[in-house]
Design a protein around this motif. Structure first.
Motif, PDB file in Angstrom:
ATOM      1  N   PHE A   7       9.731   5.935  -6.318  1.00 53.11           N
ATOM      2  CA  PHE A   7       8.716   5.774  -5.283  1.00 53.11           C
ATOM      3  C   PHE A   7       7.699   6.915  -5.248  1.00 53.11           C
ATOM      4  N   GLY A   8       8.140   8.170  -5.283  1.00 50.39           N
ATOM      5  CA  GLY A   8       7.208   9.305  -5.202  1.00 50.39           C
ATOM      6  C   GLY A   8       6.272   9.146  -4.015  1.00 50.39           C
ATOM      7  N   GLY A   9       4.963   9.268  -4.267  1.00 52.34           N
ATOM      8  CA  GLY A   9       3.972   9.089  -3.201  1.00 52.34           C
ATOM      9  C   GLY A   9       3.749   7.626  -2.834  1.00 52.34           C
ATOM     10  N   GLY A  10       4.367   6.699  -3.548  1.00 48.20           N
ATOM     11  CA  GLY A  10       4.299   5.276  -3.176  1.00 48.20           C
ATOM     12  C   GLY A  10       2.928   4.643  -3.367  1.00 48.20           C
ATOM     13  N   SER A  11       2.155   5.112  -4.344  1.00 50.18           N
ATOM     14  CA  SER A  11       0.761   4.639  -4.498  1.00 50.18           C
ATOM     15  C   SER A  11       0.659   3.124  -4.557  1.00 50.18           C
ATOM     16  N   VAL A  12       1.567   2.483  -5.284  1.00 47.07           N
ATOM     17  CA  VAL A  12       1.447   1.033  -5.498  1.00 47.07           C
ATOM     18  C   VAL A  12       1.886   0.264  -4.253  1.00 47.07           C
ATOM     19  N   SER A  13       3.019   0.650  -3.662  1.00 51.53           N
ATOM     20  CA  SER A  13       3.487  -0.043  -2.444  1.00 51.53           C
ATOM     21  C   SER A  13       2.484   0.089  -1.307  1.00 51.53           C
ATOM     22  N   PHE A  14       1.846   1.242  -1.205  1.00 45.99           N
ATOM     23  CA  PHE A  14       0.889   1.453  -0.108  1.00 45.99           C
ATOM     24  C   PHE A  14      -0.487   0.879  -0.433  1.00 45.99           C
ATOM     25  N   GLY A  15      -0.850   0.877  -1.707  1.00 46.48           N
ATOM     26  CA  GLY A  15      -2.220   0.519  -2.088  1.00 46.48           C
ATOM     27  C   GLY A  15      -2.433  -0.959  -2.369  1.00 46.48           C
ATOM     28  N   ILE A  16      -1.342  -1.725  -2.511  1.00 48.13           N
ATOM     29  CA  ILE A  16      -1.480  -3.149  -2.852  1.00 48.13           C
ATOM     30  C   ILE A  16      -0.783  -3.981  -1.780  1.00 48.13           C
ATOM     31  N   ALA A  17      -1.490  -4.952  -1.235  1.00 51.46           N
ATOM     32  CA  ALA A  17      -0.925  -5.771  -0.152  1.00 51.46           C
ATOM     33  C   ALA A  17       0.188  -6.678  -0.680  1.00 51.46           C
ATOM     34  N   ALA A  18       1.265  -6.775   0.084  1.00 51.43           N
ATOM     35  CA  ALA A  18       2.383  -7.651  -0.254  1.00 51.43           C
ATOM     36  C   ALA A  18       3.073  -8.000   1.056  1.00 51.43           C
ATOM     37  N   THR A  19       3.860  -9.066   1.051  1.00 52.79           N
ATOM     38  CA  THR A  19       4.577  -9.403   2.281  1.00 52.79           C
ATOM     39  C   THR A  19       5.548  -8.284   2.641  1.00 52.79           C
ATOM     40  N   SER A  20       6.240  -7.760   1.619  1.00 48.81           N
ATOM     41  CA  SER A  20       7.099  -6.602   1.864  1.00 48.81           C
ATOM     42  C   SER A  20       7.180  -5.761   0.597  1.00 48.81           C
ATOM     43  N   SER A  21       7.728  -4.588   0.750  1.00 48.50           N
ATOM     44  CA  SER A  21       7.831  -3.680  -0.389  1.00 48.50           C
ATOM     45  C   SER A  21       9.081  -2.835  -0.196  1.00 48.50           C
ATOM     46  N   MET A  22       9.863  -2.657  -1.288  1.00 48.79           N
ATOM     47  CA  MET A  22      11.024  -1.762  -1.159  1.00 48.79           C
ATOM     48  C   MET A  22      10.985  -0.720  -2.264  1.00 48.79           C
ATOM     49  N   GLY A  23      11.306   0.522  -1.881  1.00 50.11           N
ATOM     50  CA  GLY A  23      11.253   1.619  -2.831  1.00 50.11           C
ATOM     51  C   GLY A  23      12.522   2.445  -2.781  1.00 50.11           C
TER      52      GLY A  23
END
Ligand SMILES: C[S@@+](CC[C@H](N)C(=O)[O-])C[C@H]1O[C@@H](n2cnc3c(N)ncnc32)[C@H](O)[C@@H]1O
Length: 305
Positions: free
Chosen positions: A51-67
């Protein structure tokens, strides 16, 4: 939604996006606009096992995201950000951006999780290059970064946006394998494993935890297993033949150059057409090429671990 060690994940409720408030070595914020060119507009779930800084989970819209991340301080920071973002900001506002304060905060052992999160954020914003490095006893030992990077108003705004986005994002303090075991068909999986220059094994860049060549072989086998389940996998790697050969037949959909030198690539197994040719920072979409292993070694199998 959250979180590290305690509490069952909550179902996501937000499609908002934001930029990560952390400075994180190897962060992929600049890759996000490029990835969006390939991904569908509706994504049920993003899985980000490094996950680190979570650039992809935070920057791309999705119904949910798990890291997942093995850095417990990082995971605690995101857990606390979901509900106590402005408390973290208030603690940072009480601190000066100077060397003496930095060293005091670095030596501090906070009694509460919200103070732990504030200490982590302060050291991240003011430490040298935002690096996270610990000594053999596990104590953070990065020197002061010289000042000028705390930018509290921007950080406070970013924490407000993060709080909204955390309604659909969970981050757990577990190994990447634990998270990948939960991947299902339809997930978008973004893999950003630790790596260094060729011969630079084992990698110690993120504290005392190692990521060895056999870890990379296991990761490639897990990626293949998830691909067969019907997940869409994207992975970033350095241009190191010993790593790239683990992804034969995959396609390079992004490349990062330093000057004329190609230093990092983004691969996927099933490229879709790029909507527009884009470049973002040092990243750009290349003429898509497949990874072919020209060495004489036999293909790797699970028994090679
Ligand atoms: C290159 S960074 C990820 C950066 C992230 N993509 C971003 O944009 O900020 C790799 C991360 O993997 C984490 N990590 C290292 N070994 C791990 C493991 N075995 N399982 C889960 N996370 C791990 C490190 O703590 C680090 O935060």
């Amino acid at each position: 939604m959250v979180h590290g060690s305690q509490g069952a994940p909550v179902v996501g409720q937000s499609s908002a996006t934001c930029v990560t408030p952390l400075r994180w070595a190897g962060g992929k914020r600049k890759l996000v606009p490029l990835l969006k060119q390939f991904l569908p507009t509706h994504i049920p779930r993003i899985v980000e096992p490094f996950f680190g800084g979570g650039s992809v989970s935070f920057g791309i819209a999705a119904t949910s995201s798990m890291g997942a991340d093995t850095n417990g301080e990082l995971v605690n920071f995101f857990g606390q950000s979901a509900t106590h973002g402005q408390d973290i900001v208030a603690i940072l506002r009480s601190l000066h951006d100077d060397r003496d304060t930095y060293l005091q905060v670095r030596d501090w052992s906070p009694p509460t999780d919200v103070e732990r999160a504030a200490r982590f954020a302060f050291l991240n914003r003011t430490g040298y290059f935002g690096l996270y490095r610990t000594n053999q006893k596990g104590r953070y030992n990065v020197p002061y970064g010289g000042g000028g990077r705390l930018n509290l108003d921007t950080f406070a705004k970013g924490m407000g946006e993060l709080e909204e986005v955390m309604r659909r994002v969970s981050v757990e303090h577990v190994d990447y394998l634990d998270l990948m075991a939960r991947v299902t068909g339809g997930d978008v999986v973004f893999l950003d494993p630790p790596y260094g220059a060729s011969g630079d094994y084992p990698f110690r860049r993120y504290g005392s935890l190692l990521f060895s060549p056999s870890d990379h072989r296991r990761l490639a086998a897990e990626a293949e297993r998830c691909r067969r389940l019907g997940a869409k996998i994207y992975i970033t790697l350095p241009t190191d033949p010993s790593l790239l050969r683990l992804y034969q037949g995959w396609t390079v959909v992004g490349e990062r150059r330093r000057g004329n030198q190609l230093v990092e690539v983004c691969l996927t197994h099933e490229p879709t057409g790029c909507r527009d040719m884009v470049s973002s920072g040092q990243w750009r979409v290349p003429a898509q090429v497949k990874i072919v292993d020209e060495s004489e070694d036999a293909p790797l199998t699970g028994t090679d671990f």
